[in-house]
Design a protein around this motif. Sequence first.
Motif, PDB file in Angstrom:
ATOM      1  N   ALA A  54       0.717  -1.199  -0.049  1.00  0.00           N
ATOM      2  CA  ALA A  54      -0.070  -0.016   0.136  1.00  0.00           C
ATOM      3  C   ALA A  54       0.795   1.203   0.203  1.00  0.00           C
ATOM      4  O   ALA A  54       0.640   2.262   0.791  1.00  0.00           O
ATOM      5  CB  ALA A  54      -0.981   0.270   1.211  1.00  0.00           C
ATOM      6  N   VAL A  55       1.911   1.397  -0.904  1.00  0.00           N
ATOM      7  CA  VAL A  55       2.694   2.654  -1.078  1.00  0.00           C
ATOM      8  C   VAL A  55       2.219   2.897  -2.941  1.00  0.00           C
ATOM      9  O   VAL A  55       2.002   2.154  -3.552  1.00  0.00           O
ATOM     10  CB  VAL A  55       4.073   2.078  -1.206  1.00  0.00           C
ATOM     11  CG1 VAL A  55       5.073   3.436  -1.467  1.00  0.00           C
ATOM     12  CG2 VAL A  55       4.570   1.732   0.148  1.00  0.00           C
ATOM     13  N   ARG A  56       2.213   4.288  -2.984  1.00  0.00           N
ATOM     14  CA  ARG A  56       1.779   4.698  -4.217  1.00  0.00           C
ATOM     15  C   ARG A  56       2.461   4.092  -5.296  1.00  0.00           C
ATOM     16  O   ARG A  56       1.987   3.517  -6.348  1.00  0.00           O
ATOM     17  CB  ARG A  56       1.745   6.037  -4.262  1.00  0.00           C
ATOM     18  CG  ARG A  56       0.941   6.426  -5.568  1.00  0.00           C
ATOM     19  CD  ARG A  56       0.790   8.123  -5.627  1.00  0.00           C
ATOM     20  NE  ARG A  56       2.070   8.790  -5.913  1.00  0.00           N
ATOM     21  CZ  ARG A  56       2.420   9.874  -5.591  1.00  0.00           C
ATOM     22  NH1 ARG A  56       1.161  10.615  -5.432  1.00  0.00           N
ATOM     23  NH2 ARG A  56       3.307  10.502  -5.765  1.00  0.00           N
ATOM     24  N   ASN A  57       4.197   4.123  -5.212  1.00  0.00           N
ATOM     25  CA  ASN A  57       4.646   3.527  -6.416  1.00  0.00           C
ATOM     26  C   ASN A  57       6.093   3.086  -5.673  1.00  0.00           C
ATOM     27  O   ASN A  57       6.614   3.988  -4.908  1.00  0.00           O
ATOM     28  CB  ASN A  57       4.711   4.319  -7.595  1.00  0.00           C
ATOM     29  CG  ASN A  57       4.723   3.499  -8.954  1.00  0.00           C
ATOM     30  OD1 ASN A  57       4.990   2.246  -8.658  1.00  0.00           O
ATOM     31  ND2 ASN A  57       4.512   4.165  -9.808  1.00  0.00           N
ATOM     32  N   ILE A  58       6.477   1.951  -6.248  1.00  0.00           N
ATOM     33  CA  ILE A  58       7.975   1.810  -5.748  1.00  0.00           C
ATOM     34  C   ILE A  58       8.773   1.484  -7.074  1.00  0.00           C
ATOM     35  O   ILE A  58       8.139   0.560  -7.944  1.00  0.00           O
ATOM     36  CB  ILE A  58       8.020   0.446  -4.918  1.00  0.00           C
ATOM     37  CG1 ILE A  58       6.975   0.737  -3.308  1.00  0.00           C
ATOM     38  CG2 ILE A  58       9.254   0.058  -4.573  1.00  0.00           C
ATOM     39  CD1 ILE A  58       7.126  -0.518  -2.717  1.00  0.00           C
ATOM     40  N   PHE A  59       9.714   2.056  -7.218  1.00  0.00           N
ATOM     41  CA  PHE A  59      10.581   1.642  -8.425  1.00  0.00           C
ATOM     42  C   PHE A  59      12.032   1.061  -7.818  1.00  0.00           C
ATOM     43  O   PHE A  59      12.622   1.373  -6.806  1.00  0.00           O
ATOM     44  CB  PHE A  59      10.936   3.104  -8.960  1.00  0.00           C
ATOM     45  CG  PHE A  59      10.020   3.865  -9.710  1.00  0.00           C
ATOM     46  CD1 PHE A  59       9.499   3.469 -11.058  1.00  0.00           C
ATOM     47  CD2 PHE A  59       9.162   4.774  -9.107  1.00  0.00           C
ATOM     48  CE1 PHE A  59       8.507   4.069 -11.560  1.00  0.00           C
ATOM     49  CE2 PHE A  59       8.017   5.211  -9.634  1.00  0.00           C
ATOM     50  CZ  PHE A  59       7.686   5.142 -11.139  1.00  0.00           C
ATOM     51  N   PHE A  60      12.542   0.307  -8.790  1.00  0.00           N
ATOM     52  CA  PHE A  60      13.957  -0.291  -8.396  1.00  0.00           C
ATOM     53  C   PHE A  60      14.873   0.193  -9.554  1.00  0.00           C
ATOM     54  O   PHE A  60      14.595  -0.048 -10.622  1.00  0.00           O
ATOM     55  CB  PHE A  60      13.728  -1.811  -8.614  1.00  0.00           C
ATOM     56  CG  PHE A  60      12.517  -2.299  -7.489  1.00  0.00           C
ATOM     57  CD1 PHE A  60      12.559  -2.484  -6.340  1.00  0.00           C
ATOM     58  CD2 PHE A  60      11.388  -2.971  -8.262  1.00  0.00           C
ATOM     59  CE1 PHE A  60      11.800  -2.988  -5.548  1.00  0.00           C
ATOM     60  CE2 PHE A  60      10.351  -3.388  -7.485  1.00  0.00           C
ATOM     61  CZ  PHE A  60      10.572  -3.377  -5.758  1.00  0.00           C
ATOM     62  N   LYS A  61      15.645   0.582  -9.007  1.00  0.00           N
ATOM     63  CA  LYS A  61      17.061   1.173  -9.917  1.00  0.00           C
ATOM     64  C   LYS A  61      17.997   0.221  -9.989  1.00  0.00           C
ATOM     65  O   LYS A  61      18.754  -0.247  -8.894  1.00  0.00           O
ATOM     66  CB  LYS A  61      17.522   2.575  -8.881  1.00  0.00           C
ATOM     67  CG  LYS A  61      18.785   3.241 -10.004  1.00  0.00           C
ATOM     68  CD  LYS A  61      18.441   3.800 -11.233  1.00  0.00           C
ATOM     69  CE  LYS A  61      19.335   4.607 -12.016  1.00  0.00           C
ATOM     70  NZ  LYS A  61      19.182   4.627 -13.301  1.00  0.00           N
ATOM     71  N   THR A 325       3.579   6.235   3.239  1.00  0.00           N
ATOM     72  CA  THR A 325       2.431   5.942   3.295  1.00  0.00           C
ATOM     73  C   THR A 325       1.777   5.770   1.730  1.00  0.00           C
ATOM     74  O   THR A 325       2.576   5.584   0.806  1.00  0.00           O
ATOM     75  CB  THR A 325       1.436   7.202   3.676  1.00  0.00           C
ATOM     76  OG1 THR A 325       1.771   8.362   2.816  1.00  0.00           O
ATOM     77  CG2 THR A 325       1.949   7.775   5.092  1.00  0.00           C
ATOM     78  N   GLU A 326       0.468   5.565   1.490  1.00  0.00           N
ATOM     79  CA  GLU A 326       0.098   5.290   0.254  1.00  0.00           C
ATOM     80  C   GLU A 326       0.113   6.539  -0.459  1.00  0.00           C
ATOM     81  O   GLU A 326      -0.147   6.403  -1.670  1.00  0.00           O
ATOM     82  CB  GLU A 326      -1.284   4.643   0.433  1.00  0.00           C
ATOM     83  CG  GLU A 326      -2.492   5.811   0.770  1.00  0.00           C
ATOM     84  CD  GLU A 326      -2.535   5.903   2.385  1.00  0.00           C
ATOM     85  OE1 GLU A 326      -1.705   5.239   3.094  1.00  0.00           O
ATOM     86  OE2 GLU A 326      -3.523   6.539   2.981  1.00  0.00           O
TER      87      GLU A 326
END
Length: 368
Positions: A54-61, A325-326
């Motif tokens: 429930a996080v808006r967005n996660i990116f992986f570098k 947060t979200e």
Amino acid sequence: MVERGAIADGNALRQTIFERYADFFPFDEIDPGLSLSEGFTPLVPSRMTASRLAVRNIFFKNETENPTWSFKDRGTAAGVQHAVSCGCGRIGTVSSGNMAVSVAAYGARAGLTTFALVSASIPTEKLSPIAVYGATVIRVDGDYGDLYFQSLEIGKRHDIYFINSDVPFRVEGSKSIAFEICEQTNFDVPDFVVVPTSSGGNFRGILKGFEEFKRCGLIADVPTMVCAQAAGCSPIHRAYVNNDPVISPVDHPETIAHAIENPFPPSGNQVLRKLRETGGLSAAVTDDEILQAQKELADEGIFGQPASAVPLAAVRKLRDRGIITEDHTVVCIVTGSGLKYTAVYGRYDLTVLSCSSAELEMMITEQQ
Ligand SMILES: *Cc1c(COP(=O)(O)O)cnc(C)c1O
């Protein structure tokens, strides 16, 4: 619209990071021939983990895509540019893994004599990838933390440029991670950038990169930087939460995340000061949490080594505490490839089915 004049024109597919961001690097001249196309790594959006947490967005570098499979290549490339421009014919490093391999590869390419000083306890399997590039590997019995400083002194006397973990040009190289994130997010930077931290060189470089882009008006804000460490070796996190003026050495470091197991990080106090100045965050995660995060990364299709799963484990922790947060966008730096730490294979069930070619169709039918 942001003014992007500070970033070189031209085709990013044909540039080195030092050419693209030339105005931000302290080089008079760049020899692109020394490069192995380090950097320009993907920023992969999460398909599952962000909604799970429930996080808006996660990116992986995804730094595993570098020439020797870790972000170390950025700093090594910067160090080698500098060494060659100074007319130095010999380079070296003090490392137990990724950095030694990286320096050996770039040293080979530049035609330099390369020294890799490693601890006496290093497992042989880690030496082979260093040796394949033709580096001189020296096992040194003694205090591994002191070796960092000893090597710099010996280097001065014997004309060997030691590109150790947090030397200035290595920090310069790491800035390019921040520059790329800015471009990849269209200059709308994430709320948090989470960095698995050992010596502190990479953390300092990424933060410096964002600060420089902000000063040039390329971005409005610097993301909140998160120093993520392993619970079994968390000198910076410990000092930060305890409000200690400086870091103190960890007596018995123990974690599966060997790449971030420095008990007395040379840039520890700088990271601590920067965390305080910028309102950064820190977190420490257990080996179980790291392994869970490594599996979650694999579910996204990315195989990072345990140290590289530490940021995602830290995100979960900060989400549970309601700090992330979200409403937030987060970037996790996946610093190095899982293939570098084969011991972890044993932790996953390997199910191999077998059958004859006549039985194959039946076998597949049964799987549905
Ligand atoms: C070196 C390394 C780190 C730690 O970076 P520092 O600059 O020493 O803080 C993290 N992850 C991986 C895979 C590394 O090789």
